[in-house]
Motif scaffolding. Structure first.
Motif, PDB file in Angstrom:
ATOM      1  N   LYS A   1       0.848  -1.197   0.000  1.00  0.00           N
ATOM      2  CA  LYS A   1       0.000   0.000   0.000  1.00  0.00           C
ATOM      3  C   LYS A   1       0.879   1.240   0.000  1.00  0.00           C
ATOM      4  O   LYS A   1       1.761   1.396   0.838  1.00  0.00           O
ATOM      5  CB  LYS A   1      -0.930   0.011   1.209  1.00  0.00           C
TER       6      LYS A   1
ATOM      7  N   GLN B   1       3.406   0.324   2.973  1.00  0.00           N
ATOM      8  CA  GLN B   1       3.054  -0.704   3.951  1.00  0.00           C
ATOM      9  C   GLN B   1       3.002  -2.044   3.227  1.00  0.00           C
ATOM     10  O   GLN B   1       2.201  -2.242   2.317  1.00  0.00           O
ATOM     11  CB  GLN B   1       1.696  -0.414   4.603  1.00  0.00           C
TER      12      GLN B   1
ATOM     13  N   TYR C   1      -0.115  -5.830   2.732  1.00  0.00           N
ATOM     14  CA  TYR C   1      -1.404  -5.153   2.936  1.00  0.00           C
ATOM     15  C   TYR C   1      -2.507  -5.900   2.201  1.00  0.00           C
ATOM     16  O   TYR C   1      -2.338  -6.340   1.050  1.00  0.00           O
ATOM     17  CB  TYR C   1      -1.329  -3.714   2.431  1.00  0.00           C
TER      18      TYR C   1
END
Length: 678
Positions: free
Chosen positions: A495, A508, A511
């Motif tokens: 992400k 991130q 995800y």
């Protein structure tokens, strides 16, 4: 959203083994089972996913020999690109080519199949009945609630089984199948209705109430008319199966564009099976339900009839082309764009307003996904949604998280990585433009979700995708379907979030998107002349072509566009719905909203869709030539500019299988055509 499975047979049912516990017998003729147990439902879904857990011996063989296959492929390409110097040299090249092809075949294929593999295959492969084999696949479409009912209609000597799975997206929650009119009518409904009367209520309950009302209006002797009239009044994206016990008939079908999957298998000996999905290519002879057709199966005669739905509006009118020879004035063009913005905003609004799942952990957060390549169609949807939310005062206590889901494949044939795929680069560029424009509003957050698929993961899921997408069964179907399949799963991705204060991209890993509703840009190419085949209609056009030639070209384009919408249910919609809904996700299509289609077809002139001019160039030798300079989807590009999306305005069309590099994933597939059957 709902998964539909309905079986009508002269043979008494064998209750699926999954429902042996908690069965409720109300009398000798009626059996009911249901469950909201998340652990049980997931266990049932996992039966269908079991085949993706391990590789077959043949696929493992390919993985083990992948480096050798790549070397062979490079040698093969070198030979193919070598021009023979003599007849003997050509023979040597042909012999070398044949040896390498045989070596590649041995590296890709095993000479036997491990019999123990059969024990690991899901029940559909080891002799269970058709209805039972489909239960886990139907369950995966609606992981919040399952219900099974079976009943006997003595007068017709017929047994009916219905199994529904429900993805909870509309309040109030209503169990399916829905029983109405003293349980004389049983309704299975998959989709979303956008009739004004039911936007704030449950759509399946709305259908039941409407049928009862119409039976009251037309009388018991006109039950068929009451049901068909009800279907014709529905607006939205749906498929249905309605059993009328009183008249011993079943009505089933799809909306007039065909935005939800529905297939059927009819056998004189065993009756009729209606389902949201198939169990693959086999002896069941699955047929895709046509759009805008109501099917009616009579229990007593065992005959299936079909007839066109009586629609309120025009049925697939031919696009207008009266301005093809006489360009509109600027103010008239602006009016066309403004009107399109009005109807398209409403189409997007109604599709995001109706997301309020009762199982959502945080009622102050709306999760929305958009299938995102970064191209014109999906970016226009994202920009419209962003502007829509930024203008909504009702968002004061809510945060809208919009995941732009982009997929890329590590393709061993082309040796292009997922991160290096064309769609990945374009998606990041378009996402940054959206985030910079809309994320300044603290209530709105556009995030890019990058999903990478390696060759091994592709092999694990390939057979499941082939089964889900059937009766679509070409190489092109697979390359498109598998891209949507992994994008909609949206798990184990990366992400990306733009930090506006530092202008840095934060990432991130691992995800998984929580979005249950996904928006798709499908339909834009069919409405606005976005395919290369639309451009080919103008191949014979010359700068000095007369008005009759130009008029003929636009007339041919009108015919193409009319047919595109008529067959989109078969080319795209059923396939895409079957693979995406297998993850418990619902797909919605703003471009295929009925009001959008009617406006674009009936009021937007063809030269505002396919716009052309002539370009004169001079080469290095001084030769002057004039060539056609086409602009596909011209008015949609102008609309993108009104949204402030200047970066995507001039992007060319790129099919998802080429943008995501999901086409021809097997080494040695160079000569394979998209139209080839699997």
């Amino acid at each position: 959203m709902c998964g539909i499975l309905c079986c009508i047979s002269r043979e008494p049912p064998s209750i699926p083994k999954y429902f042996e516990q908690n069965i409720r017998n109300f009398d000798d003729n009626i059996v009911v089972w249901d469950s909201q147990d998340e652990a049980f439902i997931q266990k049932l879904i996992d039966i269908d996913l079991k085949q993706t857990e391990t590789l077959s011996s043949e696929d493992q063989h390919k993985i083990n020999n992948l480096d050798k296959l790549r070397i062979c492929n490079a040698r093969l390409n070198q030979i193919k690109n070598t021009i023979g110097k003599s007849e003997s040299h050509n023979s040597e090249l042909a012999e070398a080519k044949s040896k390498i092809e045989l070596e590649m075949k041995s590296l890709a294929l095993v000479d036997h199949i491990d019999k123990n593999e059969m024990a690991n295959l899901p029940p559909r492969e080891i002799g269970v009945g058709l209805f039972t084999s489909l239960v886990p696949v139907i369950a995966s479409r609606g992981p919040n609630y399952l219900k099974y009912i079976s009943f006997h209609i003595e007068e017709a000597k017929t047994w009916v089984e219905q199994f529904s799975s429900v993805l909870s997206l509309r309040q109030p929650f209503v169990q399916q199948p829905v029983q109405v009119e003293n349980e004389q009518i049983s309704i299975q409904f998959n989709g979303e209705l956008y009739n004004q009367e039911c936007l704030d209520s449950n759509d399946s309950k709305f259908i039941g109430d409407k049928i009862i009302s119409n039976i009251g209006n037309f009388g018991q002797g006109n039950r068929e008319k009451a049901i068909v009239e009800t279907i014709a009044e529905l607006e939205g994206e749906f498929a249905y199966a309605i059993v009328d016990k009183a008249k011993q008939r079943c009505y089933f079908g799809r909306d007039y564009v065909g935005k939800r999957s529905l297939v059927y298998s009819l056998k004189e000996s065993s009756g009729l099976v209606i389902s949201s999905v198939t169990n693959g290519k086999n002896e069941n002879n699955w047929e895709e339900c046509k759009a805008e057709v109501v099917y009616m199966y009579d229990f007593e005669s065992c005959k299936l009839d079909s007839y066109e739905m009586a629609l309120k509006g025009a049925r697939h009118p031919k696009p207008i082309c009266n301005s093809a020879l006489n360009k509109l004035k600027g103010i008239e063009v602006s009016n066309r764009i403004s009107k399109f913005k009005e109807v398209f905003f409403e189409a997007c609004k109604v599709r995001v307003d109706t997301i309020h799942p009762i199982h959502e952990d945080n009622p102050h957060i709306t999760n929305l996904g958009i299938l995102f390549s970064g191209g014109l169609d999906c970016t226009v949807i994202a920009g419209t949604v962003g502007q829509l939310f930024s203008e909504m005062s009702s968002l004061s206590d809510k945060t809208v998280l919009i995941d732009l889901l982009t997929v890329g494949f590590d393709n061993p044939r082309t040796e292009v990585s997922a991160s290096g795929s064309p769609d990945r680069k374009l998606a990041k560029k378009s996402w940054l433009e959206l985030a910079n424009k809309f994320n300044k509003d603290s209530r709105i957050s556009f995030r890019l979700v990058e999903v990478d698929v390696n060759y091994e993961e592709w092999l694990r899921h390939k057979s499941r995708v082939e089964r889900l997408m059937y009766p679509c069964d070409t190489e092109m179907d697979l390359s498109i379907a598998i891209a949507f399949y992994f994008a909609s799963r949206a798990s184990n991705g990366v992400k990306l979030t733009l930090n506006l204060s530092t202008c840095e991209i934060e990432t991130q890993a691992n995800y998984t998107s929580k979005a249950k509703v996904l928006l798709s840009g499908l339909g834009a190419d069919e409405l606005f002349a976005g395919y290369s085949r639309h451009e080919r209609v103008f191949n014979d056009l010359k700068p000095d072509s007369g008005s009759d030639v130009l008029e003929k070209a636009y007339s041919d384009l009108a015919n193409e566009l009319t047919n595109d919408i008529k067959v989109i249910y078969k080319r795209n919609l059923g396939r895409d719905d079957r693979v995406i809904a297998s993850w418990g996700k619902e797909l919605r299509y703003p471009f295929l909203e009925e009001k959008v289609i009617n406006y674009v077809v009936q009021q937007v002139e063809l030269d505002l869709k396919f716009n052309h001019s002539w370009e004169t160039t001079t080469n290095k030798k001084g030769k002057v030539s004039t060539r056609l300079k086409p602009v596909r989807k011209w008015i949609l590009r102008e609309y993108a500019e009104t949204l402030g999306l200047t970066g995507v305005k001039n992007e060319l069309k790129r099919a998802i299988q080429f943008g995501a590099k999901s086409a021809k994933m097997e080494i040695g597939q160079g000569k394979t055509k998209g139209t080839d059957q699997l």
